[in-house]
Design a protein around this motif. Structure first.
Motif, PDB file in Angstrom:
ATOM      1  N   PRO A 197       0.815  -1.223   0.000  1.00  0.00           N
ATOM      2  CA  PRO A 197       0.000   0.000   0.000  1.00  0.00           C
ATOM      3  C   PRO A 197       0.844   1.266   0.000  1.00  0.00           C
ATOM      4  N   MET A 198       2.023   1.213   0.654  1.00  0.00           N
ATOM      5  CA  MET A 198       2.880   2.394   0.681  1.00  0.00           C
ATOM      6  C   MET A 198       3.521   2.659  -0.680  1.00  0.00           C
ATOM      7  N   GLU A 199       3.875   1.592  -1.387  1.00  0.00           N
ATOM      8  CA  GLU A 199       4.417   1.767  -2.739  1.00  0.00           C
ATOM      9  C   GLU A 199       3.382   2.449  -3.632  1.00  0.00           C
ATOM     10  N   ASP A 213      14.881  -0.592  -6.615  1.00  0.00           N
ATOM     11  CA  ASP A 213      14.039  -1.605  -5.986  1.00  0.00           C
ATOM     12  C   ASP A 213      14.942  -2.679  -5.398  1.00  0.00           C
ATOM     13  N   GLN A 214      15.052  -2.681  -4.055  1.00  0.00           N
ATOM     14  CA  GLN A 214      15.891  -3.656  -3.372  1.00  0.00           C
ATOM     15  C   GLN A 214      15.076  -4.839  -2.858  1.00  0.00           C
ATOM     16  N   GLY A 215      13.847  -4.948  -3.325  1.00  0.00           N
ATOM     17  CA  GLY A 215      12.969  -6.012  -2.857  1.00  0.00           C
ATOM     18  C   GLY A 215      12.250  -5.589  -1.589  1.00  0.00           C
ATOM     19  N   GLY A 229      13.135   6.465   1.201  1.00  0.00           N
ATOM     20  CA  GLY A 229      13.252   5.014   1.122  1.00  0.00           C
ATOM     21  C   GLY A 229      12.216   4.350   2.010  1.00  0.00           C
ATOM     22  N   LEU A 230      11.453   3.430   1.437  1.00  0.00           N
ATOM     23  CA  LEU A 230      10.498   2.634   2.208  1.00  0.00           C
ATOM     24  C   LEU A 230      11.160   1.315   2.578  1.00  0.00           C
ATOM     25  N   VAL A 231      11.045   0.924   3.842  1.00  0.00           N
ATOM     26  CA  VAL A 231      11.703  -0.301   4.305  1.00  0.00           C
ATOM     27  C   VAL A 231      10.693  -1.205   4.996  1.00  0.00           C
ATOM     28  N   ASP A 232      10.728  -2.488   4.641  1.00  0.00           N
ATOM     29  CA  ASP A 232       9.935  -3.494   5.342  1.00  0.00           C
ATOM     30  C   ASP A 232      10.562  -3.703   6.722  1.00  0.00           C
TER      31      ASP A 232
END
Length: 286
Positions: A197-199, A213-215, A229-232
């Protein structure tokens, strides 16, 4: 909604989000941040001891002080990328909120910076790791109140095909510590429970473009020297938190235009003027 159907149809045709955004902008009221002329980004951190934090960033990291007053100080990282330090006492925060954020300082002089950080006895969370075959190298230091600073260098690698030409066009900015201790940009790392959802929010609500895109981590370009940067949180070095001691500000030439656009399109009835929150609860100012 017609816009949602248009996006679904565009995806079926294999169009990237940026192309769909361009078509929507030509044929509807859709607008992204770029339409309001992004001139830079500020990462805002809050400190119990503001003077100690100012000394750290000015003297130990050598950042250029742009402006200051009794409750804040603004430093230039490189170009239009800035770090703002604010006093917790003059904020709406308690100071006990989680520091669910990290700042990547982009440089090609990792060894020099690592030597300097050790010499200054700055705490290191993760030591310098270098892999000529990898996508990026770096190490992580800790500032006086626990914010994480990732000194990072990206390499030529399939996942960096878009990012590397962007970075190579940037001029390194020397700190007052010397020309070899420099930075040319930054990535503000934010941490989430649910990445997809954040992407979608980044590309379809803000209109930002994916640079790498680092996965489990995605990097979006905001301005010339600034990235988000969005991080899981399951893979990152920080965790998601409901309340966090961090804000992000976009410097928009047409901030009033973006405010008017949000007034017409936002479904958040609690939104305060000249701010919005993303799906993870991070507060953005403009």
């Amino acid at each position: 909604e017609i816009r949602d159907l248009s996006r679904r149809f565009g995806r079926l045709l294999g169009y990237p989000s940026s192309a769909i955004n361009n078509l929507l902008a030509e044929n509807s009221e859709f607008r992204g941040l770029e339409d309001f002329q992004i001139q830079g980004q500020e990462l805002i951190w809050f400190f119990q001891d503001l003077n100690k934090a100012k000394d750290f960033y000015a003297e130990k990291l050598g950042l250029k002080l742009l402006e200051e007053n009794a409750s804040s100080a603004t430093f230039q990282i490189a170009g239009d990328s800035r770090l703002v330090l604010k006093s917790v006492a003059d904020s709406e925060y308690s100071g006990q909120e989680a520091k669910s954020v990290a700042l990547a300082l982009l440089t090609d002089n990792l060894e020099a910076w690592y030597e300097h950080v050790q010499k200054e006895n700055i705490p290191v969370k993760y030591s310098l790791k270098q892999n000529p075959e990898g996508a990026h190298d770096g190490f992580v230091a800790i500032d006086p109140e626990g914010y994480l600073l990732e000194f990072e260098m990206f390499r030529q690698h399939p996942e960096n095909e878009i990012l590397m030409p962007e970075l190579q066009s940037l001029e390194p900015q020397s700190t007052k510590l010397g020309s070899n201790l420099n930075f040319y940009g930054s990535v503000t790392w934010l941490y989430y429970k649910d990445m997809l959802p954040m992407e979608i929010f980044m590309t379809e609500n803000l209109g930002l473009r994916l640079s790498a895109d680092q996965g489990w981590a995605k990097i979006y370009r905001v301005s010339e020297n600034s990235y988000l940067g969005l991080v899981d949180e399951k893979r990152g070095m920080n965790s998601f938190a409901e309340e966090k001691l961090v804000e992000v500000k976009f410097d928009l030439k047409d901030a009033n235009g973006w405010e008017e656009y949000l007034e017409k399109t936002s479904v958040d009835s609690t939104r305060i003027k000249n701010t919005f929150k993303d799906l993870g609860g991070y507060l953005f100012r403009f």
